[in-house]
Write a protein that holds these residues in place. Structure first.
Motif, short mmCIF file in Angstrom:
data_model
loop_
_atom_site.label_atom_id
_atom_site.label_comp_id
_atom_site.label_asym_id
_atom_site.label_seq_id
_atom_site.Cartn_x
_atom_site.Cartn_y
_atom_site.Cartn_z
N UNK A 11 1.06 -0.70 -0.07
CA UNK A 11 0.51 -0.41 -0.05
C UNK A 11 1.03 1.38 -0.08
N UNK A 14 1.63 1.83 -3.25
CA UNK A 14 1.32 2.88 -4.21
C UNK A 14 1.25 3.66 -3.94
N UNK A 15 0.88 4.37 -2.98
CA UNK A 15 0.58 5.34 -2.66
C UNK A 15 2.13 6.70 -3.30
N UNK A 17 3.48 5.40 -5.23
CA UNK A 17 3.31 5.76 -7.36
C UNK A 17 2.77 7.14 -6.94
N UNK A 18 1.59 6.33 -6.96
CA UNK A 18 0.53 7.77 -6.21
C UNK A 18 0.52 9.08 -6.80
N UNK A 19 1.67 9.69 -5.53
CA UNK A 19 1.60 10.41 -5.17
C UNK A 19 2.75 11.13 -5.97
N UNK A 22 0.72 12.30 -9.47
CA UNK A 22 0.10 13.08 -9.39
C UNK A 22 1.16 14.24 -9.71
N UNK A 281 4.94 15.28 0.73
CA UNK A 281 4.03 14.44 0.89
C UNK A 281 4.73 12.56 1.02
N UNK A 284 5.11 12.32 4.38
CA UNK A 284 3.71 11.85 5.30
C UNK A 284 3.09 10.52 4.94
N UNK A 285 3.19 10.09 3.31
CA UNK A 285 3.75 8.48 3.49
C UNK A 285 4.31 7.82 3.72
N UNK A 288 3.00 7.72 7.73
CA UNK A 288 1.68 6.75 7.77
C UNK A 288 2.64 5.10 7.92
#
Lengths: 310, 310
Positions: A11, A14-15, A17-19, A22, A281, A284-285, A288
């Protein structure tokens, strides 16, 4: 445990990668990013030169892949106002933000414990017991910057008790930390209180009471049980905290990464904005992930998720 | 020794439910509805109510105190009538908030319906997307998008909606997963009713209340985010009348003219408190997660009602 780790790590990947996708998408959404990375009023040939130097003239697919490596290694275009690698400027300011966030988080956690124990340890009680939840509700409904402005007005302008800008003296941190804490307190206090209520209603609490344990001791045991969900929320709030630091640091001119992003934006130092926000960002990931792993350490049930009855 | 408290109606193992999570607010839901209606009314009727043009400057009477020179709430640093600006200032926060909530809510609900109904790989992909979205800090993402994707109201609305959709998605999805197994849905499916009709007429009504409650609470998030971003200079631009912007502009005048910054903030607080009060009340009274009415559930609900009124 392995299963939990792989699920959580995938996860996180993935986050990340997504960040980064974006960021890449937004960066290239308005044509050549070099236009924004070049100093204001630079001639077109200068922009083209910079575009080539930064690799923005390569095929998009190629840039997409190299962007991941660059971002993860902290390679961003140089800051325009500081004339040095943007990530270095960000890292210089990181300490102030970590200090502010840490103090705010600690204050919010302590307050949440107090509010939760006060309102959650007994059923009923009416307004005399419930009033802290109303304060929490109010704190939740006031924009962070407005709390800041009010504190500046009351404690700085009217009473002259505390400094309202910068990080000059030891007391400078009081107002920004208080403002930031107000943003994190409501979810923490609510989760702790409700879980405390829930734990107190469970059979083990009743057994304790039946065995003649003092109320304080029963509540203490229940409180331990309610700490776990509170830790999760604490992790989730790290995001609100990072977003909050941007606003709170701007209100109080606190010299951290959040204020850096906003002043860079005002100075149109876009390379610095890019480095700063991407860094935050990703941070932050990561925070978490750490909190979730910590949760796994604290609560064995999470580690053994999906195996046997709970 | 004290008597044990009666066991709560909700099972503690399932964690906090809306009923136990909210602080008791009494008849506060009505106050919330009135506050929201008032702000909406002011936003619509601003031209009729405002005594002055919100942009007209009276440079002879700058920073006039409330009541001075015929200005009911005083003037700001450019001599503009504060009351008129407050009335007009309701428009942007409310409009941006409502449109963002509608967009995010519609998007999240649609995907949630599809995801919960289709299951399989589509569900997997959409759920991971929601996870990624939730793993990214919303304010920082918004800053990034507004910096590099252009600053306009449309982008602002879009980015607020984008950070809000996973909440709807998750709730609707889990609800649809359970609704799907209901006999009436299976009856429709076996009779060969087209999928879109099942989604629209069998499943959508089941999640309507849930979405309404979420949207009301989401409105406060959207308004807070709009105000915060506007405060940072990424929303409405001067000389527009917008509450967040007015707080930012008035911050420098706290020493001489506190009303310029403090009053717009109070209006913001009123709007957010209105949305929060109403949302919490709705969530408490109609906890969307209530299962579809069956004989057994109705009996349980009635028993719960009796025991709370007793």
């Amino acid at each position: 445990m392995i299963r939990f780790l792989t699920r959580r790590l995938s996860l996180t990947l993935l986050a990340v990668w997504g960040a980064l996708s974006a960021v890449f998408l937004v960066l290239h959404s308005s044509g050549d990013p070099a236009v924004m990375m070049a100093p204001i009023g630079a001639p077109p040939e200068k922009v083209a030169q910079l575009s080539h130097a930064l690799g923005y003239d390569r095929p998009l697919a190629e840039q997409y892949f190299s962007f991941f490596g660059d971002a993860l290694r902290g390679h961003f275009p140089d800051s325009l106002t500081f004339q040095q690698p943007a990530i270095e400027v960000v890292l210089q300011r990181l300490g102030a933000t970590v200090l502010l966030a840490g103090v705010a988080l600690a204050a919010a956690a302590l307050l949440a414990l107090a509010v939760g124990l006060w309102t959650g340890s007994r059923e009923g009680g009416g307004a005399r017991r419930e009033w802290p939840m109303w304060v929490v509700f109010l704190a939740q409904s006031v924009p962070g910057f407005y709390i800041g402005v009010l504190l500046v007005w009351i404690f700085g302008v009217r009473l002259h008790w505390l400094p309202t800008s910068g990080a000059t003296t030891a007391t400078s941190i009081v107002l920004p930390a208080a403002t930031l804490a107000c943003g994190v307190l409501p979810p923490l206090a609510r989760v702790f209180r409700n879980n405390l209520r829930g734990e107190l209603a469970r059979p083990y609490s009743r057994t304790g009471t039946a065995l003649g344990m003092s109320r304080a001791r029963v509540v203490r045991h229940a409180a331990y049980g309610s700490l776990l969900p509170t830790v999760t929320v604490l992790g989730l709030e790290a995001g609100a905290l990072l977003g909050g630091t941007v606003i709170v640091e701007s209100v109080f001119s606190w010299p951290g990464v959040g204020q850096l992003a906003v002043t860079a934006l005002q100075n149109q130092d876009y390379p610095l904005v890019l480095a700063d926000l991407t860094f935050l960002i990703l941070a932050f990931v990561l925070v978490n992930l750490i909190v979730d792993l910590l949760y796994g350490v604290l609560d064995p049930r999470v580690r053994h998720e999906g195996r046997g009855p709970r | 020794m004290k008597l044990l408290p009666p066991p709560p109606q909700t099972t503690p193992e399932t964690g906090p439910t809306p009923r136990t999570r909210r602080p008791r607010l009494g008849g506060a839901g009505a106050v919330g509805a009135v506050l929201l209606a008032l702000v909406a009314l002011v936003a619509v009727c601003a031209p009729l109510l405002a005594p002055h043009d919100p942009l007209a400057q009276d440079l002879a009477h700058t920073n006039a105190a409330p009541g001075e020179h015929g200005y009911l709430l005083g003037t700001d640093q450019l001599g503009r009538d504060l009351l008129s600006r407050l009335l007009y200032g309701a428009r942007t926060p409310l409009l941006v908030g409502v449109v963002a909530v509608v967009c995010g809510g519609a998007f999240g609900t649609l995907l949630g319906l599809v995801s919960g109904f289709a299951r399989g790989w589509a569900d997997q992909v959409l759920s991971r997307l929601a996870d990624i979205q939730l793993a990214l800090p919303s304010v920082l993402l918004a800053l990034l998008v507004l910096t590099f994707g252009g600053q306009s109201t449309a982008v602002l609305v879009l980015v607020i909606a984008l950070t809000g959709w996973p909440a709807y998605f998750r709730l609707v999805r889990s609800r649809v997963l359970s609704l799907r197994t209901m006999p009436y849905v299976e009856a429709s499916l076996t009779q060969g009713v087209p999928t879109w009709r099942v989604l629209l007429y069998d499943l959508l009504p089941g999640v309507r209340g849930l979405v309404a409650v979420t949207a009301t609470l989401d409105l406060s998030r959207a308004v807070l985010m709009e105000a915060g971003l506007t405060y940072l200079g990424l929303g409405a631009q001067a000389p527009a009348a917008d509450w967040g912007l007015m707080v930012a502009e008035g911050q420098g005048q706290l020493l001489g003219a506190w009303w310029v910054a403090v009053l717009p903030g109070l209006c913001l607080v009123a709007l957010v408190i209105g949305a929060n009060l109403l949302g919490e009340r709705l969530a408490g009274r109609r906890p969307g997660r209530r299962p579809v009415r069956t004989v057994k559930n109705t009996a349980t609900a009635n028993r719960a009602k009796r025991s709370t009124t007793a």
